[in-house]
Write a protein that holds these residues in place. Sequence first.
Motif, short mmCIF file in Angstrom:
data_model
loop_
_atom_site.label_atom_id
_atom_site.label_comp_id
_atom_site.label_asym_id
_atom_site.label_seq_id
_atom_site.Cartn_x
_atom_site.Cartn_y
_atom_site.Cartn_z
N SER A 252 0.87 -1.33 -0.15
CA SER A 252 0.04 -0.02 0.04
C SER A 252 0.84 1.10 0.22
CB SER A 252 -1.02 0.11 1.34
OG SER A 252 -0.11 0.20 2.36
N ALA A 253 2.07 1.18 0.52
CA ALA A 253 3.00 2.36 0.40
C ALA A 253 3.39 2.64 -0.73
CB ALA A 253 4.33 2.23 1.40
N LEU A 254 3.52 1.67 -1.52
CA LEU A 254 3.79 1.69 -3.19
C LEU A 254 2.91 2.31 -3.99
CD1 LEU A 254 6.52 0.79 -4.37
CD2 LEU A 254 5.53 -1.36 -4.91
N ILE A 255 1.80 1.83 -3.81
CA ILE A 255 0.51 2.05 -4.72
C ILE A 255 -0.46 2.96 -4.04
CG2 ILE A 255 0.99 0.23 -6.13
CD1 ILE A 255 -1.64 -1.21 -4.89
N GLY A 256 -0.28 3.35 -3.01
CA GLY A 256 -0.94 4.50 -2.25
C GLY A 256 -2.59 3.84 -2.28
N GLY A 257 -2.66 2.82 -1.54
CA GLY A 257 -3.94 1.95 -1.41
C GLY A 257 -4.07 0.45 -1.59
N SER A 258 -5.28 -0.12 -1.51
CA SER A 258 -5.05 -1.71 -1.37
C SER A 258 -5.13 -2.04 -2.87
CB SER A 258 -6.07 -2.15 -0.32
OG SER A 258 -7.40 -1.83 -0.60
N ILE A 259 -5.89 -1.34 -3.81
CA ILE A 259 -5.74 -1.83 -5.38
C ILE A 259 -4.94 -0.82 -6.03
CG2 ILE A 259 -7.81 -3.15 -5.09
CD1 ILE A 259 -9.04 -0.85 -6.83
N VAL A 260 -4.67 -1.15 -7.40
CA VAL A 260 -4.12 -0.44 -8.23
C VAL A 260 -5.37 0.64 -8.74
CG1 VAL A 260 -2.80 -0.13 -10.37
CG2 VAL A 260 -2.28 -2.03 -8.85
N GLY A 261 -5.15 1.83 -7.94
CA GLY A 261 -6.22 2.76 -8.53
C GLY A 261 -5.61 4.23 -8.73
N PRO A 262 -6.58 5.30 -8.93
CA PRO A 262 -5.85 6.42 -9.08
C PRO A 262 -4.68 6.77 -8.32
CG PRO A 262 -8.35 6.60 -9.35
CD PRO A 262 -7.93 5.17 -8.63
N PRO A 263 -4.79 6.68 -7.11
CA PRO A 263 -3.50 7.18 -6.40
C PRO A 263 -2.25 6.33 -6.88
CG PRO A 263 -5.23 6.57 -4.69
CD PRO A 263 -5.59 6.08 -5.97
N ALA A 264 -2.42 5.03 -7.16
CA ALA A 264 -1.07 4.22 -7.59
C ALA A 264 -0.68 5.04 -9.11
CB ALA A 264 -1.45 2.83 -7.89
N LEU A 265 -1.83 5.62 -9.91
CA LEU A 265 -1.39 6.30 -10.87
C LEU A 265 -0.53 7.68 -10.58
CD1 LEU A 265 -1.67 6.44 -14.00
CD2 LEU A 265 -3.66 7.48 -13.68
N LEU A 266 -1.00 8.35 -9.94
CA LEU A 266 -0.16 9.48 -9.37
C LEU A 266 1.11 9.34 -8.81
CD1 LEU A 266 -0.38 12.71 -9.38
CD2 LEU A 266 -1.32 12.37 -7.24
N ARG A 267 1.22 8.26 -8.05
CA ARG A 267 2.60 7.91 -7.61
C ARG A 267 3.68 7.58 -8.49
NH1 ARG A 267 2.08 5.84 -1.10
NH2 ARG A 267 0.38 7.67 -0.88
#
Lengths: 251, 277
Positions: free
Chosen positions: B228-243
């Motif tokens: 979750s630290a890597l992708i900013g949540g528990s699924i690959v969603g918009p926070p992962a995109l921004l990260r």
Amino acid sequence: MAIDKPKNKVEGLEEKVHVWPYLVRLEFLCALFTIIGLTVWSIVIDAPLEEAANPTKTPNPSKAPWYFLGLQDILVYFDPWFAGVVAPVLIIVGLMLIPYLDINPKGNGYYTYEERKVAIWVYSFGFLVLWIALIIMGVFLRGPGWNLFMPWQYWDPHKVVALVSVDLPYAFGVRTYNMAMLFGAAVVGGYFAVGTAAYFFVERKAIKAVGFLRMFIKIQLYLIMIGIVIKIVLRLAFNIKYIMVTPWFNI
Amino acid sequence: MADNKPGIPSIAGLVAKIKSGELFEEIQKQVLSSQIWTSSFRHGYADTPRNRVLQIASNVWLHLHPVKIQRHALRIKFTWCMGGITFLLFLSTVVTGVILMFYYRPVGEYAYFDMKYLQYDVPFGMLMRNMHRWAAHAMVITVWLHMFRVFLTGSYKPPREFNWVIGVFLVTFTLLLSFTGYLLPWDQLAMWAVTVGTNMARATPFLGNEGPFQEYVFGVSAQYDARSALIGGSIVGPPALLRFYVLHCIFIPLVAGALMIVHFWRIRKDGGISGPL
Ligand code: HEM
């Protein structure tokens, strides 16, 4: 065509040459061909763009980017904590250690097989077989359910593959959980202990020159690399799933 | 004779001129003495040793090189040119990547449609995207080949051990650059490849919520672990995109660029390209 061998100095030729023009013109030509190649490639083949991302629709198979497919393939034989985390870390650390573990002074700055056979074999095996060959397999031969398909076979998403694999202790008739754990630990521990001891015995004359710590780390890395191959063979030839099962992790 | 009339040179004569190089000398003379040339460049270039040195030493880009190198370092059979091509491909992705950034927004609602817009409406958008992607893939291959060559020539041996270590960082960052970029098109291919890749972080010993020994670490859960630290949540969603966007466009290129500078500097400090002594 006469190729001047660097080892025997050609009479009358200076050893050092000016970078301008000799190197710069080579770099320029190299850059020109690379850019032309890249441009033609980009005009001819379009980058893929599939339908919009959809978290509710999992494609089968789901593949990592091609350069990680070797690791993804190792997942068939190992649990994710090893294939996805420990193995990559070991690869990176192991690569960084190469100059400090290989202290053979020969073959520094020229191609030679004769003077460093083991080093060339180990690296080539790791790179060409465990990395490149697995990638090629992952890209072309792994279909739905991560099952193996030959190029001429239809990717049948309903292909049924019998799951007949058993753990190594079970195959040897060990039936209780705790005994199986002990048995597995003994096999894994024994493998590393015997391997290390055998290496030190065979190379006992080198210990003084090479150093104990260096040899110890080197043989552990070799044993892990060989262990991966052993586990792949055990699975494919004898349907062995785990060698060691514990409440925390399995190997 | 008929074919020797002035003004109509014979084919055979022309070929002979090309072969002897006479034709090129003539063209060169014409160009160099033309009014356009002489008015643009105030003096010619004399090919003296001093000028050869100055060409390198007084040019901000070229002075990355030493002014003289070992003759054997020129041989393509020795270096395969792979380090240089890797660097060139990196530069190509920087140039094309900046252009892509003009049109791309790393937001869940926009990202995919920006890609479509880029491909169909932006002049040369498709070409820029293709060049960026293929250069990135090619860079992965050339960096592996470069590493293989450095291994085969034993160039990691003293005094170049440390440059090999920097190289291993570079190959790692090259893969991470490619991987973070893989998510940005925000299509099925991107989302699921990155899901497969980042799922591994779940199994990190101690720090992943499905990893060995996680039960002994306080607070590790699917919402709060290495993944979750890597992708900013528990699924690959918009926070992962921004990260991934920030990592891909800013952090990793800066680190990789800095490491390349050190890499090149060390090549010179270690005595230039390795070679038989
Ligand atoms: C972004 C990635 C990289 C770039 C742009 C790069 C660039 C270069 C260049 C231009 C050279 C000059 C000689 C040649 O072209 O072969 C070189 C040499 C060298 N590179 Fe790299 N490199 C990269 C990655 C690596 C990696 C992954 C390794 C090894 C793990 C490595 C280790 C070395 C060493 C030891 C030398 C000195 C070779 C010698 O003296 O013969 N580099 N690099």
